[in-house]
Design a protein around this motif. Structure first.
Motif, short mmCIF file in Angstrom:
data_model
loop_
_atom_site.label_atom_id
_atom_site.label_comp_id
_atom_site.label_asym_id
_atom_site.label_seq_id
_atom_site.Cartn_x
_atom_site.Cartn_y
_atom_site.Cartn_z
N THR A 32 28.56 83.48 58.95
CA THR A 32 29.00 84.81 59.38
C THR A 32 30.32 84.72 60.12
OG1 THR A 32 26.71 85.58 59.56
CG2 THR A 32 28.39 86.84 60.75
N VAL A 33 30.44 83.74 61.00
CA VAL A 33 31.69 83.55 61.75
C VAL A 33 32.84 83.25 60.79
CG1 VAL A 33 32.87 82.07 63.41
CG2 VAL A 33 30.53 82.83 63.86
N THR A 34 32.60 82.38 59.85
CA THR A 34 33.64 82.03 58.88
C THR A 34 34.05 83.24 58.06
OG1 THR A 34 32.77 79.78 58.71
CG2 THR A 34 34.21 80.54 56.93
N THR A 35 33.08 84.02 57.61
CA THR A 35 33.37 85.20 56.79
C THR A 35 34.17 86.23 57.59
OG1 THR A 35 31.35 84.89 55.50
CG2 THR A 35 32.34 87.08 55.48
N ILE A 36 33.82 86.43 58.85
CA ILE A 36 34.53 87.41 59.67
C ILE A 36 35.99 87.01 59.84
CG2 ILE A 36 34.73 88.31 62.02
CD1 ILE A 36 31.68 88.39 62.15
N VAL A 37 36.25 85.74 60.12
CA VAL A 37 37.64 85.29 60.30
C VAL A 37 38.41 85.41 58.98
CG1 VAL A 37 39.11 83.31 60.83
CG2 VAL A 37 37.08 83.76 62.22
N GLN A 38 37.78 85.07 57.88
CA GLN A 38 38.45 85.21 56.58
C GLN A 38 38.76 86.67 56.27
OE1 GLN A 38 35.62 83.28 54.01
NE2 GLN A 38 36.57 81.25 54.23
N SER A 39 37.82 87.56 56.58
CA SER A 39 38.04 88.99 56.35
C SER A 39 39.16 89.52 57.24
CB SER A 39 36.75 89.76 56.62
OG SER A 39 35.71 89.35 55.76
N LEU A 40 39.22 89.00 58.47
CA LEU A 40 40.29 89.42 59.38
C LEU A 40 41.65 88.99 58.85
CD1 LEU A 40 41.01 90.70 62.11
CD2 LEU A 40 40.66 88.47 63.17
N GLU A 41 41.73 87.78 58.33
CA GLU A 41 42.99 87.31 57.75
C GLU A 41 43.37 88.15 56.53
OE1 GLU A 41 43.25 82.57 58.77
OE2 GLU A 41 41.85 83.19 57.18
N SER A 42 42.39 88.54 55.74
CA SER A 42 42.67 89.38 54.57
C SER A 42 43.17 90.75 55.01
CB SER A 42 41.41 89.53 53.72
OG SER A 42 41.00 88.29 53.20
N LEU A 43 42.56 91.29 56.06
CA LEU A 43 42.98 92.60 56.57
C LEU A 43 44.40 92.55 57.10
CD1 LEU A 43 42.23 95.54 57.45
CD2 LEU A 43 41.53 94.55 59.63
N LEU A 44 44.72 91.51 57.85
CA LEU A 44 46.05 91.39 58.45
C LEU A 44 47.08 90.85 57.47
CD1 LEU A 44 45.01 89.87 61.91
CD2 LEU A 44 45.57 92.26 61.40
N GLN A 45 46.61 90.25 56.38
CA GLN A 45 47.47 89.65 55.36
C GLN A 45 48.33 88.52 55.92
OE1 GLN A 45 49.61 92.84 53.41
NE2 GLN A 45 47.79 93.54 52.33
N VAL A 46 47.74 87.75 56.85
CA VAL A 46 48.40 86.57 57.40
C VAL A 46 47.33 85.50 57.61
CG1 VAL A 46 50.26 87.83 58.58
CG2 VAL A 46 48.12 87.34 59.79
N ARG A 47 47.76 84.26 57.62
CA ARG A 47 46.84 83.17 57.97
C ARG A 47 46.86 83.00 59.48
NH1 ARG A 47 44.14 78.80 56.08
NH2 ARG A 47 44.63 79.32 53.91
N LEU A 48 45.69 83.03 60.09
CA LEU A 48 45.58 82.92 61.54
C LEU A 48 45.31 81.48 61.98
CD1 LEU A 48 43.40 86.09 62.23
CD2 LEU A 48 45.88 85.86 62.52
N LEU A 49 44.58 80.74 61.16
CA LEU A 49 44.17 79.39 61.52
C LEU A 49 44.50 78.39 60.42
CD1 LEU A 49 40.61 80.23 62.93
CD2 LEU A 49 42.62 79.59 64.29
#
Length: 337
Positions: A32-49
């Motif tokens: 769940t944690v991994t999916t949330i971070v991936q979805s956040l990156e998709s929403l922002l259209q940038v790589r965060l980590l």
């Protein structure tokens, strides 16, 4: 996707430096944690980590987003806490930054009054002559001198002060007494230089309502307010220093004011904080308290004889010259004084 939850999860991952530890701390499945971070990156259209099999690290975009998230989440927590504990009054950790002279001569002697009114505030007071970044360093508010130029900041004016041009009798015995601004060309000053740029700060005077800059000769330069005054007392040269710092020496004759008919340009004193529609209770409490403290200040009214110098009055800037340099260098939110 719940954006607020996504911010919480992302910051938890960064703080724990691990998806697994963050999941444990949040009591969520790792997937769940991994999916949330991936979805956040998709929403922002940038790589965060940046991810490897052994470690994770923030990208530049991730670092910037993390700083914003931390502040937003802290403000939400603080807002909720202020309503949950409304009967207790302002509370929590409050970070401020002030010139060393303000902290030493004004704030510290009056902190008993502050804590009598706000016993649940933990005050963290920085006292250094350096530029600060309120966002990067998570500082709640600062006391500064000069006009506000940064639209992301709010400045509440709490007073003004007037510097004094003076020197020691020992100096005048050697060099004579200047009677006009033009006479200063044959005199020596103690220079004050900017800690940030290394530039020596010129003097100024109000002449017929117009500010006039004066370049002074000198063989000694310092970047500390106390050292600046000490050099004047030793007779190394003339200085332009705030009245609150030198009043005891003017009264006992160790320093003598000159050119009193031409005063240095007066400066505004303000409490500066980030623009926020919902100013936190602890910041509002401090701003109101320090404004009230300055409101009783005779120095703002130009009443020299009533100016306390051991903590009852404004101890604004180590010296007016430094402030002018800072205002030229950067916005007030980043200034030294």
């Amino acid at each position: 996707m719940d954006r607020f939850q996504a911010m919480q999860v992302f910051t938890a991952v960064v703080d724990a430096n691990s998806f697994t530890r963050a999941a444990d701390n949040l009591n969520l499945p790792r997937t769940t944690v991994t999916t949330i971070v991936q979805s956040l990156e998709s929403l922002l259209q940038v790589r965060l980590l940046n991810r490897t099999t052994r470690r994770i690290s923030l990208t530049p975009d991730g670092a910037a987003y993390y700083e914003r998230c931390v502040r937003i989440l802290a403000e939400v927590d603080e807002t909720e806490a202020s309503f949950r504990n409304v009967t207790r009054g302002p509370q929590g950790r409050l970070r401020i930054d002030v010139p060393a002279s303000i902290g030493r001569l004004l704030l510290l002697p009056n902190l008993c009054d502050f804590y009598a009114k706000y016993p649940d505030i933990e005050l963290v007071m920085g006292m250094s002559d350096r530029p600060v970044d309120l966002v990067q360093e998570a500082i709640d508010c600062v006391i500064r001198v000069g006009d506000l130029q940064d639209s992301s900041m709010v400045a509440r004016r709490i007073g003004t002060f007037q510097a004094v041009t003076c020197g020691a009798p020992l100096y005048f015995e050697r060099r004579g007494m200047p009677h006009t601004i033009e006479d200063l060309q044959s005199h020596q000053s103690v220079h004050y230089f900017s800690s940030r740029t290394g530039r020596t700060i010129d003097w100024d005077f109000m002449v017929d309502g117009v500010a006039q800059e004066v370049k002074m000769a000198g063989k000694l330069s310092v970047n500390d307010g106390d050292a600046y005054v000490a050099c004047a007392l030793q007779g190394f040269g003339l200085v332009q220093a705030p009245k609150y710092m030198i009043l005891p020496y003017l009264e006992d004759g160790r320093l003598v004011e000159i050119l009193s008919q031409w005063q240095p340009v007066p400066m505004a004193i303000s409490v500066v904080y980030l623009h926020n529609r919902h100013l936190s209770p602890k910041v509002r409490a401090f701003v109101d308290w320090v404004a009230e403290l300055f409101a009783t200040c005779p120095l703002q009214k130009g009443c020299q004889k009533d100016i306390p110098v051991q903590g009852g009055q404004f101890a604004a800037k180590p010296e007016s010259n430094t402030i002018r340099a800072v205002i030229e260098q950067q916005n007030i939110a980043e200034s030294v004084f």
